[in-house]
Motif scaffolding. Structure first.
Motif, PDB file in Angstrom:
ATOM      1  N   TRP A   1       0.852  -1.186   0.000  1.00  0.00           N
ATOM      2  CA  TRP A   1       0.000   0.000   0.000  1.00  0.00           C
ATOM      3  C   TRP A   1       0.886   1.233   0.000  1.00  0.00           C
ATOM      4  CZ3 TRP A   1      -0.093   3.775   3.771  1.00  0.00           C
ATOM      5  CH2 TRP A   1       0.536   3.476   4.979  1.00  0.00           C
ATOM      6  N   ARG A   2       0.293   2.338  -0.438  1.00  0.00           N
ATOM      7  CA  ARG A   2       1.005   3.621  -0.445  1.00  0.00           C
ATOM      8  C   ARG A   2      -0.019   4.746  -0.490  1.00  0.00           C
ATOM      9  NH1 ARG A   2       0.715   5.865  -5.456  1.00  0.00           N
ATOM     10  NH2 ARG A   2       0.288   4.460  -7.179  1.00  0.00           N
TER      11      ARG A   2
ATOM     12  N   ARG B   1     -13.483  -0.179   3.441  1.00  0.00           N
ATOM     13  CA  ARG B   1     -14.178  -0.552   2.218  1.00  0.00           C
ATOM     14  C   ARG B   1     -14.322  -2.061   2.177  1.00  0.00           C
ATOM     15  NH1 ARG B   1     -12.550  -0.258  -4.025  1.00  0.00           N
ATOM     16  NH2 ARG B   1     -14.267  -1.600  -4.573  1.00  0.00           N
ATOM     17  N   THR B   2     -15.440  -2.554   1.673  1.00  0.00           N
ATOM     18  CA  THR B   2     -15.621  -3.986   1.454  1.00  0.00           C
ATOM     19  C   THR B   2     -15.092  -4.304   0.064  1.00  0.00           C
ATOM     20  OG1 THR B   2     -17.569  -4.042   2.878  1.00  0.00           O
ATOM     21  CG2 THR B   2     -17.307  -5.869   1.333  1.00  0.00           C
ATOM     22  N   VAL B   3     -14.250  -5.338  -0.013  1.00  0.00           N
ATOM     23  CA  VAL B   3     -13.651  -5.755  -1.285  1.00  0.00           C
ATOM     24  C   VAL B   3     -14.092  -7.186  -1.570  1.00  0.00           C
ATOM     25  CG1 VAL B   3     -11.516  -6.124  -2.569  1.00  0.00           C
ATOM     26  CG2 VAL B   3     -11.647  -4.274  -0.891  1.00  0.00           C
TER      27      VAL B   3
ATOM     28  N   ALA C   1      -6.559  -7.521  -6.175  1.00  0.00           N
ATOM     29  CA  ALA C   1      -7.417  -6.371  -6.468  1.00  0.00           C
ATOM     30  C   ALA C   1      -6.602  -5.100  -6.271  1.00  0.00           C
ATOM     31  CB  ALA C   1      -8.622  -6.374  -5.542  1.00  0.00           C
ATOM     32  N   ASP C   2      -6.719  -4.185  -7.182  1.00  0.00           N
ATOM     33  CA  ASP C   2      -6.027  -2.899  -7.134  1.00  0.00           C
ATOM     34  C   ASP C   2      -7.060  -1.860  -6.690  1.00  0.00           C
ATOM     35  OD1 ASP C   2      -3.786  -1.223  -7.582  1.00  0.00           O
ATOM     36  OD2 ASP C   2      -4.626  -0.622  -9.517  1.00  0.00           O
ATOM     37  N   ILE C   3      -6.957  -1.378  -5.453  1.00  0.00           N
ATOM     38  CA  ILE C   3      -8.016  -0.583  -4.839  1.00  0.00           C
ATOM     39  C   ILE C   3      -7.502   0.791  -4.409  1.00  0.00           C
ATOM     40  CG2 ILE C   3      -9.697  -0.504  -2.940  1.00  0.00           C
ATOM     41  CD1 ILE C   3     -10.192  -2.850  -4.808  1.00  0.00           C
TER      42      ILE C   3
ATOM     43  N   VAL D   1      -5.460   6.303  -0.312  1.00  0.00           N
ATOM     44  CA  VAL D   1      -4.713   5.091   0.024  1.00  0.00           C
ATOM     45  C   VAL D   1      -4.870   4.147  -1.164  1.00  0.00           C
ATOM     46  CG1 VAL D   1      -4.455   3.182   1.634  1.00  0.00           C
ATOM     47  CG2 VAL D   1      -5.249   5.409   2.465  1.00  0.00           C
ATOM     48  N   HIS D   2      -3.749   3.734  -1.710  1.00  0.00           N
ATOM     49  CA  HIS D   2      -3.751   2.800  -2.838  1.00  0.00           C
ATOM     50  C   HIS D   2      -3.166   1.488  -2.331  1.00  0.00           C
ATOM     51  CE1 HIS D   2      -1.907   1.403  -6.866  1.00  0.00           C
ATOM     52  NE2 HIS D   2      -3.186   1.042  -6.801  1.00  0.00           N
TER      53      HIS D   2
END
Length: 175
Positions: free
Chosen positions: A61-62, A108-110, A124-126, A76-77
């Protein structure tokens, strides 16, 4: 004489109805699962707390501006990978950006169906918008499967009830 036969016939029908296990009173109960311990990587649990055979892990994450809305500031990625013996797993987990005290600043729900990385890596790219990105110290996954959306007793007294996932994580929750 006719009245007596009708009353006896109705009583017999009610007796058969009761003995067959049928009842006019529905016993509907809703229960909510306990929230599991959040971590960077978790084994996903069903509503009874049993492992589903799926793991979910925050790979990295970043902080940075979202490429489609850079004027909104940092988001937040993160990448979330689902690993499973079966490839068609229908799993959903809550993922939260947390501060140093593990208090959620954004959640967040993924769903596992969002994970379709290159070479089949099931990641997954969120992007997650948070009010104060400078507070983010980590990104955690909560192991409870959130994909079950069963009816509650309130919605359907006859077919509702049973075990439900815990309430989704929200800003301010201590994880």
């Amino acid at each position: 004489m006719v009245v007596v036969r009708t009353a006896v016939g109705a009583a017999s029908a009610l007796t058969v109805f009761a003995l067959s296990g049928c009842s006019l009173v529905w016993n509907c109960e809703d229960t909510t699962a306990e929230r599991g311990e959040a971590g960077v990587g978790v084994e996903v649990e069903d509503t009874s707390g049993r492992p589903t055979g799926v793991t979910a892990e925050v790979v990295d994450w970043r902080l940075g501006p979202h490429p489609q809305v850079p004027d909104e500031g940092d988001h937040v990625h993160f990448r979330l990978r689902f690993d499973s013996a079966e490839t068609t797993s229908r799993i959903a987990v809550d993922v939260c950006a947390v501060d140093t005290e593990r208090v959620a600043v954004g959640c967040r729900t993924v769903h596992s169906k969002e994970a379709f990385g290159p070479n089949g890596d099931r990641a997954a790219d969120i992007w997650l918008a948070v009010d104060r990105p400078e507070q983010v110290a980590d990104v955690l996954v909560i192991p409870n499967d959130q994909s079950y959306v069963g009816r509650t007793c309130e919605e359907d007294l006859k077919d509702g009830g049973g075990q439900h996932p815990p309430a989704p994580a929200v800003v301010g929750d201590q994880l």
